[in-house]
Write a protein that holds these residues in place. Sequence first.
Motif, PDB file in Angstrom:
ATOM      1  N   ARG A  44     -11.556  22.384 -92.856  1.00  0.00           N
ATOM      2  CA  ARG A  44     -12.056  22.222 -94.227  1.00  0.00           C
ATOM      3  C   ARG A  44     -12.404  23.569 -94.851  1.00  0.00           C
ATOM      4  O   ARG A  44     -12.093  23.828 -96.007  1.00  0.00           O
ATOM      5  CB  ARG A  44     -13.294  21.314 -94.240  1.00  0.00           C
TER       6      ARG A  44
ATOM      7  N   PRO B 250      -8.671  26.588 -94.562  1.00  0.00           N
ATOM      8  CA  PRO B 250      -7.425  25.827 -94.617  1.00  0.00           C
ATOM      9  C   PRO B 250      -6.177  26.617 -94.204  1.00  0.00           C
ATOM     10  O   PRO B 250      -5.125  26.011 -93.998  1.00  0.00           O
ATOM     11  CB  PRO B 250      -7.340  25.365 -96.073  1.00  0.00           C
ATOM     12  N   ASP B 251      -6.289  27.936 -94.046  1.00  0.00           N
ATOM     13  CA  ASP B 251      -5.151  28.709 -93.550  1.00  0.00           C
ATOM     14  C   ASP B 251      -5.061  28.692 -92.025  1.00  0.00           C
ATOM     15  O   ASP B 251      -4.140  29.289 -91.456  1.00  0.00           O
ATOM     16  CB  ASP B 251      -5.230  30.151 -94.047  1.00  0.00           C
TER      17      ASP B 251
ATOM     18  N   SER C 223       0.153  25.879 -91.265  1.00  0.00           N
ATOM     19  CA  SER C 223      -1.240  26.028 -91.695  1.00  0.00           C
ATOM     20  C   SER C 223      -1.747  24.647 -92.107  1.00  0.00           C
ATOM     21  O   SER C 223      -0.969  23.777 -92.520  1.00  0.00           O
ATOM     22  CB  SER C 223      -1.353  27.004 -92.865  1.00  0.00           C
ATOM     23  N   TRP C 224      -3.060  24.455 -92.000  1.00  0.00           N
ATOM     24  CA  TRP C 224      -3.648  23.189 -92.417  1.00  0.00           C
ATOM     25  C   TRP C 224      -3.364  22.948 -93.902  1.00  0.00           C
ATOM     26  O   TRP C 224      -3.084  21.818 -94.304  1.00  0.00           O
ATOM     27  CB  TRP C 224      -5.142  23.170 -92.118  1.00  0.00           C
ATOM     28  N   SER C 225      -3.401  23.985 -94.715  1.00  0.00           N
ATOM     29  CA  SER C 225      -3.119  23.809 -96.146  1.00  0.00           C
ATOM     30  C   SER C 225      -1.685  23.319 -96.353  1.00  0.00           C
ATOM     31  O   SER C 225      -1.438  22.496 -97.243  1.00  0.00           O
ATOM     32  CB  SER C 225      -3.388  25.090 -96.935  1.00  0.00           C
ATOM     33  N   ASP C 226      -0.733  23.786 -95.548  1.00  0.00           N
ATOM     34  CA  ASP C 226       0.639  23.278 -95.642  1.00  0.00           C
ATOM     35  C   ASP C 226       0.710  21.809 -95.247  1.00  0.00           C
ATOM     36  O   ASP C 226       1.427  21.018 -95.858  1.00  0.00           O
ATOM     37  CB  ASP C 226       1.595  24.092 -94.762  1.00  0.00           C
TER      38      ASP C 226
ATOM     39  N   LEU D  30      -1.706  19.603 -95.504  1.00  0.00           N
ATOM     40  CA  LEU D  30      -2.286  18.820 -96.608  1.00  0.00           C
ATOM     41  C   LEU D  30      -1.294  18.673 -97.757  1.00  0.00           C
ATOM     42  O   LEU D  30      -1.185  17.604 -98.367  1.00  0.00           O
ATOM     43  CB  LEU D  30      -3.574  19.464 -97.106  1.00  0.00           C
ATOM     44  N   ARG D  31      -0.551  19.730 -98.052  1.00  0.00           N
ATOM     45  CA  ARG D  31       0.463  19.663 -99.117  1.00  0.00           C
ATOM     46  C   ARG D  31       1.537  18.643 -98.742  1.00  0.00           C
ATOM     47  O   ARG D  31       1.946  17.813 -99.575  1.00  0.00           O
ATOM     48  CB  ARG D  31       1.091  21.036 -99.342  1.00  0.00           C
TER      49      ARG D  31
ATOM     50  N   VAL E 221      -6.699  13.649-100.599  1.00  0.00           N
ATOM     51  CA  VAL E 221      -5.778  14.777-100.427  1.00  0.00           C
ATOM     52  C   VAL E 221      -4.738  14.774-101.539  1.00  0.00           C
ATOM     53  O   VAL E 221      -4.392  15.828-102.075  1.00  0.00           O
ATOM     54  CB  VAL E 221      -5.117  14.748 -99.027  1.00  0.00           C
TER      55      VAL E 221
ATOM     56  N   GLY F 234      -6.331  17.692-102.844  1.00  0.00           N
ATOM     57  CA  GLY F 234      -5.729  18.654-101.928  1.00  0.00           C
ATOM     58  C   GLY F 234      -6.661  19.249-100.894  1.00  0.00           C
ATOM     59  O   GLY F 234      -6.409  20.335-100.400  1.00  0.00           O
ATOM     60  N   ARG F 235      -7.728  18.523-100.562  1.00  0.00           N
ATOM     61  CA  ARG F 235      -8.694  19.084 -99.618  1.00  0.00           C
ATOM     62  C   ARG F 235      -9.397  17.989 -98.845  1.00  0.00           C
ATOM     63  O   ARG F 235      -9.346  16.823 -99.210  1.00  0.00           O
ATOM     64  CB  ARG F 235      -9.739  19.895-100.371  1.00  0.00           C
TER      65      ARG F 235
END
Length: 143
Positions: A37, A40-41, A90-93, A95-96, A129, A133-134
């Motif tokens: 959380r 996110p990277d 990455s976690w951000s990827d 989530l996307r 999400v 997005g989070r």
Amino acid sequence: MAIRLRGHHLFCLLGYRGKGYSEEFCANMTAVYETLRTKPDTVVELVRGPDDICKAYPPDKPNHCENESVYQKDRNILRHLGLDTGMNKSWSDILRIVSERAVPEDIGRLCAGCPWLPLGYCQEGVDLVRSEGRLPMLPGGPG
């Protein structure tokens, strides 16, 4: 250092609200959740079988981490998201990808039989999400 996650835990994390199988399990899950959380990277390594969340599963509970039905959930969720074991994202990827390829209604089909399913947390997590997005702050969390 990467966080090692199996397929179905990608959705479990979206629905995590500080509840779990034991105090130790929750402490571990919260640590993983908060890392993702707040950073996110963070790199996530997608693995087959027990991962960094399973390692804290209580020894006094019937262990399901090696059940074929759990492996099938892992495969189905990864396939639905267009991911596979051995990938590093990455976690951000992640989530996307979830926001692009999953809808709350997918949880009922992909996670059928999960004892947490009736609570609706994972469906809410996918919806959040998709809209924001989070991951949300945990109830009573630090912010």
